[in-house]
Design an enzyme around this catalytic site. Structure first.
Site, PDB file in Angstrom:
ATOM      1  N   SER A  47       0.843  -1.200   0.000  1.00 17.64           N
ATOM      2  CA  SER A  47       0.000   0.000   0.000  1.00 17.64           C
ATOM      3  C   SER A  47       0.874   1.245   0.000  1.00 17.64           C
ATOM      4  O   SER A  47       2.098   1.168   0.141  1.00 17.64           O
ATOM      5  CB  SER A  47      -0.921   0.016   1.231  1.00 17.64           C
ATOM      6  OG  SER A  47      -0.178   0.341   2.399  1.00 17.64           O
ATOM      7  N   SER A  58       0.876   3.717   2.243  1.00 19.16           N
ATOM      8  CA  SER A  58       0.857   4.403   3.537  1.00 19.16           C
ATOM      9  C   SER A  58       2.218   4.942   3.962  1.00 19.16           C
ATOM     10  O   SER A  58       2.289   5.809   4.828  1.00 19.16           O
ATOM     11  CB  SER A  58       0.322   3.469   4.624  1.00 19.16           C
ATOM     12  OG  SER A  58       1.245   2.443   4.926  1.00 19.16           O
ATOM     13  N   LYS A  65       5.362   0.807   9.452  1.00 17.04           N
ATOM     14  CA  LYS A  65       5.174   2.217   9.766  1.00 17.04           C
ATOM     15  C   LYS A  65       6.475   2.765  10.348  1.00 17.04           C
ATOM     16  O   LYS A  65       7.427   2.039  10.579  1.00 17.04           O
ATOM     17  CB  LYS A  65       4.041   2.425  10.787  1.00 17.04           C
ATOM     18  CG  LYS A  65       2.704   1.794  10.427  1.00 17.04           C
ATOM     19  CD  LYS A  65       2.023   2.462   9.252  1.00 17.04           C
ATOM     20  CE  LYS A  65       0.701   1.763   8.910  1.00 17.04           C
ATOM     21  NZ  LYS A  65       0.096   2.306   7.668  1.00 17.04           N
ATOM     22  N   SER A  90      -2.957   6.699   5.856  1.00 14.50           N
ATOM     23  CA  SER A  90      -2.336   5.681   6.697  1.00 14.50           C
ATOM     24  C   SER A  90      -3.233   5.346   7.877  1.00 14.50           C
ATOM     25  O   SER A  90      -3.618   6.227   8.652  1.00 14.50           O
ATOM     26  CB  SER A  90      -0.974   6.172   7.208  1.00 14.50           C
ATOM     27  OG  SER A  90      -0.418   5.245   8.115  1.00 14.50           O
TER      28      SER A  90
END
Length: 324
Positions: A89, A91, A146, A279
């Site tokens: 993705s 994010s 992250k 996100s």
């Protein structure tokens, strides 16, 4: 929860390892004895091919024993040194793009058993700014990636309007927090990325990210804004959507704290994506326990030009290298 792929890999390694040991210490000596006897009877005139026919190794044994070293190396490297992951993705844009294949340093935050991920030897803890792969707290079968923004004891405040962070360390003891961490931002500039919005035939809303020259536009697209964020001595780039506002009502509200303010408990971390308005991170579902940490992302080893859920359309060899 057991990691099924790791469990299968461990079982396969054990089975082939047993076959390798059985062959090396039981069958191989017997084969050598038969070959030596045949060679002596023939007056040392037999070549290697003939000797193999005199005492052949069973196919199932040869296959299992030959596969064992490969499986053992894969198990050791994947479990304790480096593991490859794909970025699914956007994010973590612009740092990581959809289609990037990364290497994750498995020993960065502890040596763990490959099946249940229990820490066997502690080797370190995430530093502020590390890009961390972890098991999603609400569904440990999923791997998330992250940036570690808040460390244990930090008071993290996020302004959903200015889209800026305030971090005060040393707040978990019940005493007054330490001085705020220097958090600075560069001026907002147009990024190289455009986010598009559309609907599939069934009416499902979809979004994509495209690299578009700044002097061009894309249909149904909004150019994302970019700025540099410096957390203490760590600087990285972040993206925001100029017209978007966070869904603050969906934020995780920590008991005893105001909305959009969190105090990171001991042994846990506050994670955020660099693509701030795209996100799902600690703002929405809370903290990441240390037990969920998988490793630290260190390098991109391959990158395909692709959109989420679609086939690649090309290679991005220029992206191969270290991650910052």
């Amino acid at each position: 929860m057991a990691n099924m792929f790791a469990l299968i890999l461990v079982i396969a390694t054990l089975v082939t390892g047993i076959l390798w040991c059985v062959d090396k210490f039981f069958f191989a000596p017997k084969r050598r004895e038969r070959q030596a006897a045949a060679q002596a009877a023939a007056g040392d005139s037999l070549d290697k091919a003939t000797l193999k026919k005199v005492a052949p190794k069973p196919g199932w044994l040869e296959t299992g024993a030959s596969v064992f070293p490969v499986l053992a190396i894969v198990l050791i490297v994947r479990s304790f040194i480096y593991e490859p992951f794909q970025i699914p993705s956007g994010s973590m844009m612009p740092t990581l793009l959809i289609g990037d294949f990364i290497l994750v340093e498995k020993f960065a935050y502890g040596i763990k058993d490959p099946i249940y991920q229990k820490t066997l030897i502690e080797t370190g803890h995430p530093k502020r700014g590390d890009i961390v792969v972890f098991k999603y707290p609400e569904d440990p079968k999923l791997d998330y990636i992250k940036r570690a923004v808040g460390l244990p004891g930090d008071k993290v405040t996020y302004d959903p309007v200015s889209k800026e962070l305030t971090i005060q360390p040393g707040c978990s003891s019940g005493q007054a927090c330490e001085n705020a961490l220097p958090v600075t931002y560069s001026n907002v500039e147009p990024s190289d990325f455009v986010q598009t919005f559309s609907r599939r035939n069934g009416g499902e809303a979809t979004s994509g990210f495209f690299e578009v020259p700044k002097n061009e536009t894309k249909e149904n697209g909004i150019r994302l804004s970019e700025r540099k964020e410096t957390l203490g001595d760590v600087t990285h780039r972040i993206l925001t959507v100029p017209i978007a506002q966070d869904q603050v009502g969906m934020y995780y509200q920590q008991p005893g704290q105001q909305l959009a303010t969190w105090i990171v408990p001991p042994g846990q971390y506050f994670m955020m994506g660099d693509n701030r308005d795209n996100s799902a991170d600690s703002r929405y579902w809370g903290f990441v326990p240390e037990a969920n940490l998988v490793g630290r992302a260190t390098a991109i080893w391959m990158s395909f030009d692709k959109q989420e859920g679609e086939w690649p359309t090309g290679l991005r060899l220029s992206r191969i290298g270290g991650i910052h």
